[in-house]
Enzyme design. Structure first.
Site, mmCIF file in Angstrom:
data_model
loop_
_atom_site.group_PDB
_atom_site.id
_atom_site.type_symbol
_atom_site.label_atom_id
_atom_site.label_comp_id
_atom_site.label_asym_id
_atom_site.label_seq_id
_atom_site.Cartn_x
_atom_site.Cartn_y
_atom_site.Cartn_z
ATOM 1 N N ARG A 136 0.820 -1.212 0.000
ATOM 2 C CA ARG A 136 0.000 0.000 0.000
ATOM 3 C C ARG A 136 0.856 1.266 0.000
ATOM 4 N NH1 ARG A 136 -5.508 -1.351 3.241
ATOM 5 N NH2 ARG A 136 -6.003 -3.205 2.046
ATOM 6 N N ASP B 174 -16.506 8.849 8.030
ATOM 7 C CA ASP B 174 -15.384 7.942 7.794
ATOM 8 C C ASP B 174 -14.105 8.742 8.046
ATOM 9 O OD1 ASP B 174 -15.237 4.997 6.270
ATOM 10 O OD2 ASP B 174 -13.364 6.135 6.183
HETATM 11 C C1 LIG Z 1 -14.619 -2.244 5.723
HETATM 12 S S1 LIG Z 1 -15.230 -0.609 5.754
HETATM 13 C C2 LIG Z 1 -16.878 -0.878 6.382
HETATM 14 C C3 LIG Z 1 -17.935 -0.124 5.604
HETATM 15 C C4 LIG Z 1 -19.383 -0.387 6.053
HETATM 16 N N1 LIG Z 1 -19.586 -0.015 7.418
HETATM 17 C C5 LIG Z 1 -19.768 -1.823 5.807
HETATM 18 O O1 LIG Z 1 -19.892 -2.597 6.770
HETATM 19 O O2 LIG Z 1 -19.948 -2.205 4.654
HETATM 20 C C6 LIG Z 1 -14.373 0.091 7.170
HETATM 21 C C7 LIG Z 1 -14.317 1.610 7.152
HETATM 22 O O3 LIG Z 1 -13.864 2.079 8.430
HETATM 23 C C8 LIG Z 1 -13.083 3.232 8.238
HETATM 24 N N2 LIG Z 1 -12.205 3.481 9.400
HETATM 25 C C9 LIG Z 1 -11.091 2.788 9.750
HETATM 26 N N3 LIG Z 1 -10.531 3.336 10.849
HETATM 27 C C10 LIG Z 1 -11.302 4.387 11.201
HETATM 28 C C11 LIG Z 1 -11.236 5.351 12.255
HETATM 29 N N4 LIG Z 1 -10.256 5.338 13.170
HETATM 30 N N5 LIG Z 1 -12.197 6.291 12.304
HETATM 31 C C12 LIG Z 1 -13.191 6.306 11.386
HETATM 32 N N6 LIG Z 1 -13.320 5.436 10.368
HETATM 33 C C13 LIG Z 1 -12.380 4.483 10.277
HETATM 34 C C14 LIG Z 1 -12.300 2.919 6.963
HETATM 35 O O4 LIG Z 1 -11.830 4.070 6.309
HETATM 36 C C15 LIG Z 1 -13.319 2.131 6.135
HETATM 37 O O5 LIG Z 1 -13.951 2.928 5.164
#
Ligand SMILES: C[S@@+](CC[C@H](N)C(=O)[O-])C[C@H]1O[C@@H](n2cnc3c(N)ncnc32)[C@H](O)[C@@H]1O
Length: 298
Positions: free
Chosen positions: A55, A167
């Site tokens: 990445r 997000d």
């Molecule tokens: C796998 S996606 C899940 C999306 C959706 N909730 C679903 O279940 O389909 C995880 C998301 O969490 C966000 N994320 C990760 N760490 C985070 C943080 N510390 N604060 C806010 N968002 C975060 C990532 O950017 C990512 O878009």
């Protein structure tokens, strides 16, 4: 020509500094993973080294750097600490999502949670429900929620709703705000909802759809770190969806975030996690209503 001091005692190897393009050195990996965990809670054990390299490599190219060591030196410089974290978080987060992902949660919302919340607020002549999609990625989850809530509102006089979607990644929020998706992505959306809330692109070659403008306006998007919630967060929420986010965090961070969700919920509010984020062994004041659907007990 200068002589090679190692030759002929050891075979000739290309001269590489530890941590050059060949890989991140163990000490730089330690520094990077600590930085990522401290800032965003994302847990990167040594088994994720190759993933992190893959990445960050894209970033090396963009910055014109030829080694991971130089990237670390830049990241930890005053200038890098100012500009780079915002770029880095876009690379290290996993953003997989779908419309109607884990569909039983939306079934439960429509047939159990919403009628229950509405009944409990009957004495107020209706309710303006506040829902938060935390870790919303590219928007499929909050748009699914907006469709489901809009359908419920149309059949339930006195029911209104507002939706916050957040997000940490700026890149995914840009996609989410735009609300344009490839046609293949909308397969899980029921046909009646597709007809009502999705618009096909005028250019058939594009094979894209866009979320209806009125539905898009129902969602307030914000960039927010779950480890550092702002005082301006418009809490309390009746329902928080935070699905498939906590799995990337270590246990103490998961517990810290669940505690802050409890502070952000209304009395008897609902917390919905991803199916692999079971709280069964944890000691929170949350009752289980259905798989990974929890209700605050006070
Ligand atoms: C796998 S996606 C899940 C999306 C959706 N909730 C679903 O279940 O389909 C995880 C998301 O969490 C966000 N994320 C990760 N760490 C985070 C943080 N510390 N604060 C806010 N968002 C975060 C990532 O950017 C990512 O878009």
């Amino acid at each position: 020509l200068p002589t090679d001091p190692e030759y002929p005692l050891s075979p000739r190897r290309p001269r590489e500094e530890p941590g050059s393009e060949s890989g991140i050195s163990p000490s730089d990996f330690q520094r990077l993973s600590q930085f990522i965990s401290d800032h965003w809670g994302i847990n990167l054990p040594p088994t994720k080294k190759a993933l992190l390299e893959g990445r960050i490599r894209k970033r090396l190219k963009a910055l014109g750097l030829d080694s991971f060591k130089k990237y670390c030196d830049y990241l930890f410089s005053p200038e890098g600490l100012e500009a780079e974290p915002m770029e880095m978080v876009d690379l290290i987060t996993t953003n997989k999502t779908d419309f109607f992902r884990e569909p039983d949660h939306f079934e439960s919302l429509t047939h159990r949670l919403l009628p229950l919340i509405f009944r409990e607020h009957a004495h107020l002549n209706g309710i303006s429900l506040k829902l938060w999609s935390a870790g919303c990625s590219t928007g499929e989850e909050p748009y699914t929620l907006a469709m489901v809530l809009q359908e419920f509102a149309e059949q339930t006089p006195g029911f209104q709703f507002s939706l916050l979607a957040s997000d940490i990644s700026r890149r995914v929020l840009e996609i989410a705000r735009l609300g344009v998706y490839a046609e293949e992505k909308i397969a899980p959306v029921p046909l009646a909802m597709r007809k009502k809330y999705l618009w096909r692109s005028k250019d058939p070659e594009k094979r894209q759809v866009r979320i209806d403008a009125d539905l898009r306006k129902k969602i307030c998007w914000t960039r927010l770190n779950l480890l550092d919630l702002p005082a301006s967060l418009p809490k309390p929420f009746h329902v928080i969806f935070c699905r498939n986010v906590l799995i990337y965090f270590d246990r103490p961070t998961q517990e810290r975030i669940i505690s802050s969700f409890l502070d952000c919920l209304t009395p008897k509010g609902f917390l919905i996690l991803g199916h692999s984020e079971n709280l069964a062994q944890k000691n929170f004041p949350l009752a289980t209503l259905a798989p990974t659907i929890y209700r605050k007990t006070f």
